[in-house]
Design a protein around this motif. Structure first.
Motif, mmCIF file in Angstrom:
data_model
loop_
_atom_site.group_PDB
_atom_site.id
_atom_site.type_symbol
_atom_site.label_atom_id
_atom_site.label_comp_id
_atom_site.label_asym_id
_atom_site.label_seq_id
_atom_site.Cartn_x
_atom_site.Cartn_y
_atom_site.Cartn_z
ATOM 1 N N SER A 1 14.853 11.265 10.139
ATOM 2 C CA SER A 1 15.992 11.056 10.595
ATOM 3 C C SER A 1 16.051 9.306 10.840
ATOM 4 O O SER A 1 17.371 9.022 10.750
ATOM 5 C CB SER A 1 16.323 11.936 11.910
ATOM 6 O OG SER A 1 16.509 13.243 11.713
ATOM 7 N N LYS A 2 14.976 8.873 11.524
ATOM 8 C CA LYS A 2 15.224 7.444 11.535
ATOM 9 C C LYS A 2 15.361 6.769 10.334
ATOM 10 O O LYS A 2 16.040 5.807 10.195
ATOM 11 C CB LYS A 2 13.952 6.949 12.266
ATOM 12 C CG LYS A 2 13.817 5.462 12.483
ATOM 13 C CD LYS A 2 12.713 5.038 13.149
ATOM 14 C CE LYS A 2 11.523 4.817 12.363
ATOM 15 N NZ LYS A 2 10.502 5.883 12.406
ATOM 16 N N GLY A 3 14.702 7.296 9.118
ATOM 17 C CA GLY A 3 14.673 6.750 8.012
ATOM 18 C C GLY A 3 13.150 6.279 7.615
ATOM 19 O O GLY A 3 12.202 5.935 8.258
ATOM 20 N N HIS A 4 13.175 5.761 6.268
ATOM 21 C CA HIS A 4 11.815 5.519 5.802
ATOM 22 C C HIS A 4 11.847 4.236 4.714
ATOM 23 O O HIS A 4 11.643 4.629 3.673
ATOM 24 C CB HIS A 4 11.197 6.736 4.992
ATOM 25 C CG HIS A 4 9.906 6.586 4.561
ATOM 26 N ND1 HIS A 4 9.003 5.634 4.922
ATOM 27 C CD2 HIS A 4 9.263 7.041 3.290
ATOM 28 C CE1 HIS A 4 7.868 5.586 4.204
ATOM 29 N NE2 HIS A 4 7.958 6.371 3.359
ATOM 30 N N PRO A 5 12.259 3.146 5.461
ATOM 31 C CA PRO A 5 12.186 1.806 4.541
ATOM 32 C C PRO A 5 10.468 1.507 4.207
ATOM 33 O O PRO A 5 9.903 0.966 5.096
ATOM 34 C CB PRO A 5 12.976 0.596 5.250
ATOM 35 C CG PRO A 5 12.701 1.337 6.549
ATOM 36 C CD PRO A 5 12.502 2.852 6.647
ATOM 37 N N LEU A 6 9.931 1.702 3.190
ATOM 38 C CA LEU A 6 8.558 2.021 2.928
ATOM 39 C C LEU A 6 7.793 0.781 3.525
ATOM 40 O O LEU A 6 6.813 1.018 4.336
ATOM 41 C CB LEU A 6 8.206 2.010 1.423
ATOM 42 C CG LEU A 6 8.440 3.082 0.682
ATOM 43 C CD1 LEU A 6 9.765 3.915 0.718
ATOM 44 C CD2 LEU A 6 8.069 3.129 -0.657
ATOM 45 N N GLY A 7 7.972 -0.385 3.413
ATOM 46 C CA GLY A 7 7.237 -1.572 3.853
ATOM 47 C C GLY A 7 7.405 -1.558 5.598
ATOM 48 O O GLY A 7 6.601 -2.305 6.263
ATOM 49 N N ASN B 1 0.774 -1.181 0.100
ATOM 50 C CA ASN B 1 -0.038 -0.178 0.136
ATOM 51 C C ASN B 1 0.972 1.152 0.065
ATOM 52 O O ASN B 1 0.709 2.180 0.666
ATOM 53 C CB ASN B 1 -0.936 0.214 1.257
ATOM 54 C CG ASN B 1 -2.399 0.144 0.821
ATOM 55 O OD1 ASN B 1 -2.533 0.196 -0.333
ATOM 56 N ND2 ASN B 1 -3.468 0.133 1.764
ATOM 57 N N ASN B 2 1.906 1.243 -0.744
ATOM 58 C CA ASN B 2 2.940 2.152 -1.093
ATOM 59 C C ASN B 2 3.540 2.538 0.419
ATOM 60 O O ASN B 2 3.612 1.690 1.204
ATOM 61 C CB ASN B 2 2.226 3.372 -1.722
ATOM 62 C CG ASN B 2 3.165 4.128 -2.530
ATOM 63 O OD1 ASN B 2 4.416 4.187 -2.378
ATOM 64 N ND2 ASN B 2 2.834 5.168 -3.401
ATOM 65 N N CYS B 3 3.648 3.822 0.786
ATOM 66 C CA CYS B 3 4.392 4.084 2.046
ATOM 67 C C CYS B 3 3.746 3.852 3.350
ATOM 68 O O CYS B 3 4.117 4.026 4.433
ATOM 69 C CB CYS B 3 4.609 5.685 1.844
ATOM 70 S SG CYS B 3 5.699 6.161 0.662
ATOM 71 N N SER B 4 2.288 3.539 3.291
ATOM 72 C CA SER B 4 1.603 3.001 4.366
ATOM 73 C C SER B 4 1.584 1.270 4.326
ATOM 74 O O SER B 4 0.688 0.921 5.093
ATOM 75 C CB SER B 4 0.269 3.791 4.250
ATOM 76 O OG SER B 4 -0.574 3.144 3.165
ATOM 77 N N THR B 5 2.224 0.734 3.849
ATOM 78 C CA THR B 5 2.357 -0.576 3.670
ATOM 79 C C THR B 5 2.298 -1.319 4.980
ATOM 80 O O THR B 5 1.424 -2.196 5.382
ATOM 81 C CB THR B 5 3.580 -1.120 2.630
ATOM 82 O OG1 THR B 5 2.835 -0.794 1.457
ATOM 83 C CG2 THR B 5 3.554 -2.709 2.900
ATOM 84 N N GLY B 6 3.390 -1.047 5.797
ATOM 85 C CA GLY B 6 3.644 -1.615 7.234
ATOM 86 C C GLY B 6 2.367 -1.409 7.813
ATOM 87 O O GLY B 6 1.780 -2.381 8.651
ATOM 88 N N SER B 7 1.700 -0.134 7.886
ATOM 89 C CA SER B 7 0.544 -0.160 8.937
ATOM 90 C C SER B 7 -0.677 -0.735 8.254
ATOM 91 O O SER B 7 -1.647 -1.058 8.914
ATOM 92 C CB SER B 7 0.340 1.527 9.166
ATOM 93 O OG SER B 7 0.338 2.246 7.860
ATOM 94 N N SER B 8 -0.749 -0.688 6.963
ATOM 95 C CA SER B 8 -1.861 -1.530 6.330
ATOM 96 C C SER B 8 -1.544 -3.090 6.696
ATOM 97 O O SER B 8 -2.599 -3.890 7.024
ATOM 98 C CB SER B 8 -1.815 -1.354 4.870
ATOM 99 O OG SER B 8 -1.921 0.186 4.599
ATOM 100 N N ALA B 9 -0.566 -3.493 6.828
ATOM 101 C CA ALA B 9 -0.251 -4.971 7.492
ATOM 102 C C ALA B 9 -0.828 -5.130 8.666
ATOM 103 O O ALA B 9 -1.583 -5.930 9.170
ATOM 104 C CB ALA B 9 1.300 -5.362 7.094
ATOM 105 N N CYS C 1 16.923 1.314 4.136
ATOM 106 C CA CYS C 1 16.672 -0.134 4.277
ATOM 107 C C CYS C 1 16.239 -0.554 5.636
ATOM 108 O O CYS C 1 16.929 0.048 6.509
ATOM 109 C CB CYS C 1 17.866 -0.967 3.666
ATOM 110 S SG CYS C 1 18.162 -0.538 1.961
ATOM 111 N N GLY C 2 15.523 -1.510 5.796
ATOM 112 C CA GLY C 2 15.311 -1.994 7.318
ATOM 113 C C GLY C 2 14.097 -3.010 7.325
ATOM 114 O O GLY C 2 13.610 -3.162 6.297
ATOM 115 N N ALA C 3 13.688 -3.298 8.411
ATOM 116 C CA ALA C 3 12.700 -4.275 8.968
ATOM 117 C C ALA C 3 12.099 -3.815 10.359
ATOM 118 O O ALA C 3 12.907 -3.497 11.172
ATOM 119 C CB ALA C 3 13.130 -5.600 8.429
ATOM 120 N N ALA C 4 10.790 -4.174 10.352
ATOM 121 C CA ALA C 4 10.205 -4.014 11.909
ATOM 122 C C ALA C 4 9.088 -5.064 11.808
ATOM 123 O O ALA C 4 8.561 -5.257 11.003
ATOM 124 C CB ALA C 4 9.606 -2.690 12.117
#
Length: 392
Positions: A337-343, A79-87, A216-219
């Protein structure tokens, strides 16, 4: 409706594309950290939602198989940049509906250097309508597309309210100050207003230091029913008490640059969340919001009703967006500053707010935090607003 609690969160330090590990490694580490935090094993998880934007199909399965294939349903989300919160939204729906009691939401991104660009130029773009409105409103530009939209929105707001360039720059300064206490953040060195304003101009009021970097990153987060958590002796001290996902309405395409970048989507979702939880915006202690550009953080103060329309500049200059002010905004350092790995972004926001409400955020802890608000948007479009509360 079942009460949903966040029983475990985890993430890896975000980094630049040049230093990134493979997405499989990052995702597996974040999920393992969330499971460890929850005191669960992967066998307890009944469903998983994997968020990423740039990657081949079933990348979620490939990443989770690093910890072992279990046969559970794994659904890939984009869901583009809102992918993580959509999951996360889907995971919570599964729990509240009774379809599952223990669900994993995780997100990751292994990004390339440089500004975001179209991947598929042989078919209609999901941004055709956005491009048309932006060109009618402000003409053509050589700036990256996202910067054109968010920079144009900032310029339109500034023209209407007389907002000064240094007001936008102060948001970047604040982001670095907060990120200094976050070991997961990419950019932790301080910057001054003068340095932000002196960095190369991008579009409208935006300079380079007012734009989030490719990251790049993951959560990951484990959400369960309260009953499941109690049966297994898990933590129940942080609950998701309200959540809303909205998409564009015709108002998004009526010529307003602010509405084009999701102001109305966010406001509608926020209003729904406040209504669901019976919470006044003034009750919110800490916010993780979508500051992909300084202009969007400024707009989001008003979209989320943290300050009345037209007062964002005073809100910033009075320090009401940081420690000692009315509501601490992006204690993590935010996307800037933390960064923005989209998913991963939406789930990193979830992790930060969970730590804040538990009192586990160390040097960036918001004293006495009991109510947290999360705001994550993706152009094209989707806005997810989530409200977290600490158990009494």
């Amino acid at each position: 409706m079942r009460r949903t609690v966040v029983t475990g969160v985890g993430m890896v330090p975000f980094t630049t594309p040049r230093l990134s590990a493979p997405y499989t490694t990052m995702a597996a580490e974040a999920v393992a950290a969330a499971l460890d935090d929850a005191a669960l094993t992967l066998d307890h998880v009944q469903q998983a939602y994997a968020g990423y934007v740039y990657g081949d199909s079933t990348s979620g399965q490939r990443a989770l198989y690093e910890l072992g294939p279990t046969g559970m349903p794994i659904i890939n989300v984009n869901n583009n940049c809102s992918t993580g919160s959509s999951a996360l939204w889907l995971a919570r729906q599964a729990v509240t509906s009774g379809a599952a009691e223990c669900v994993l939401a995780f997100g990751f991104e292994q990004m390339r250097p440089g500004a975001l660009d179209a991947m598929w130029e042989d078919r209609p773009s999901p941004f055709d309508g956005f491009t048309q409105v932006a060109r009618q409103a402000q003409g053509s530009s050589e700036a990256p597309f996202a910067a054109q939209l968010f920079g144009g929105a900032g310029a339109a707001y500034a023209e209407r309210h007389g907002t000064r360039p240094e007001t936008f720059a102060k948001i970047s300064v604040k982001a670095r100050q907060h990120a200094a206490n976050n070991p997961y953040a990419v950019f932790r060195d301080p910057v001054s207003v003068d340095e932000v304003l002196a960095s190369p101009s991008i579009h409208g009021p935006l300079t380079r230091l007012q734009c989030c970097p490719p990251t790049c990153g993951a959560a990951a987060a484990i959400v369960t029913s309260q009953d499941f958590a109690r049966r297994h002796g898990l933590r129940t001290d942080v609950a998701i008490t309200a959540q809303s996902l909205t998409t564009d309405t015709p108002d998004s395409f009526t010529g307003s640059m602010e509405r084009l970048v999701g102001f109305n989507m966010a406001q509608t979702a926020a209003d729904a969340v406040y209504d669901q939880a019976g919470i006044d915006p003034r009750d919110v202690d800490v916010v993780e919001l979508h500051d992909c550009f300084t202009s969007n953080e400024l707009l989001s103060y008003e979209a989320l009703r943290l300050t009345p329309e037209g007062t964002a500049e005073r809100f910033i200059h009075d320090g009401d967006n940081t420690y000692g002010g009315r509501v601490v905004t992006n204690p993590s350092g935010g996307l800037l500053s933390k960064g923005h790995p989209l998913g991963a972004t939406g789930l990193a926001q979830c992790a930060e707010l969970t730590w804040q409400l538990r009192g586990e955020a160390d040097g960036r802890q918001v004293e006495g935090a009991r109510v947290g608000l999360q705001h994550n948007i993706g152009l094209g479009g989707a806005a997810v607003v989530t409200l977290y509360e600490k158990a009494s």
